[in-house]
Enzyme design. Sequence first.
Site, mmCIF file in Angstrom:
data_model
loop_
_atom_site.group_PDB
_atom_site.id
_atom_site.type_symbol
_atom_site.label_atom_id
_atom_site.label_comp_id
_atom_site.label_asym_id
_atom_site.label_seq_id
_atom_site.Cartn_x
_atom_site.Cartn_y
_atom_site.Cartn_z
ATOM 1 N N ASP A 1 7.659 52.085 -28.204
ATOM 2 C CA ASP A 1 6.826 52.470 -27.068
ATOM 3 C C ASP A 1 7.693 52.577 -25.827
ATOM 4 O OD1 ASP A 1 6.395 49.761 -25.271
ATOM 5 O OD2 ASP A 1 6.687 49.313 -27.398
ATOM 6 N N SER A 2 7.358 53.544 -24.969
ATOM 7 C CA SER A 2 8.040 53.730 -23.686
ATOM 8 C C SER A 2 9.556 53.866 -23.890
ATOM 9 C CB SER A 2 7.674 52.583 -22.744
ATOM 10 O OG SER A 2 7.984 52.898 -21.410
ATOM 11 N N ALA A 3 10.369 52.968 -23.316
ATOM 12 C CA ALA A 3 11.810 53.050 -23.525
ATOM 13 C C ALA A 3 12.174 52.862 -24.989
ATOM 14 C CB ALA A 3 12.526 52.014 -22.663
#
Length: 324
Positions: free
Chosen positions: A164-166
């Site tokens: 998720d995300s980074a």
Amino acid sequence: MDSSNQEIAYDFSPFFIVYKDSRVVQLKGNVTVPPSLDPKTNVESKDIVYLNTENIDLSARVYIPESTHQNKKLPLLVYFHGGCFCMESAFSPTYHNYLNSLVAEAGVIAVSVEYRQAPENPVPCPHNDSWTALKWVTSHFNGQGPEDWLNRHADFERVFLAGDSAGANIAHHMGIKHGLEKLESSFINVTGIILCQPYFLGEEAVGDEITNDHHKNLREKLQGLWRFTCPSSTSGCDDPWINPAFDSNLVSLGCNKVLVFVAEKDFLRARGLYYTEKLKESGWRGDVQIVESKGEDHIFHLINPTSETAEAMLKRIVSFINKD
């Protein structure tokens, strides 16, 4: 205390603050929990060391459903946590609980990777550590690795990368690197990659980054954060580490299918949509699917994992993994 020690050099709240005396104070993601047998999901976990040198000691957390038969092979999920490359942990309560639920629902064996972070260890250090971890995991393909759970239960013909995300950014780059270099040659099949609200940026605004003032402000803040976490970059937010549209190797993504999640209110929504378009245009021959969660914001599925939308997202991931 000397007042100069309290002078702020960079304020990246709510992530971290850098003081002029070089101290870095993390504001989130500092709490960790030990591995366990989770009573709610009956998923067991333990920590392993994937890199140990004189100066570096890096670990990951392995998860397995307790009901697994002795020699049953399960899809292998390698997960990379988010946090803008500068916060959070694979061992935090947020990720520990999420991996327990995901492993139970999907019926997989999972490895959640801990990696060094900026600003002390700037990008691409998180990616390099993650590649080291991924190579360690896949070294078990012949059943002769140091971790018995992986030797006995990991199906290396059904490997999935997720984050998720980074962490989604990292999962993408692990797929690119596998496509270029191949993990253990033909013995490893990375079936799919799951990107949950991926952390990508760019110098030029796209989509609602152009028209949404709130998103424009967040974009400017994240651009500054990116330059701080990757100070060696000479191309800013068009560096391939953060903008896949500028990566000539995009066509080499080493998997058969990609599932991208975006959230309607998320400031990174436009980037997820843009990534999907560019992947299709690159000439990559796999299948890319995109799912938008209406009315939700960034990492909502981690903040409120029991919500109806989060549960629907989890079911979509499970279907993606287990669909032939």
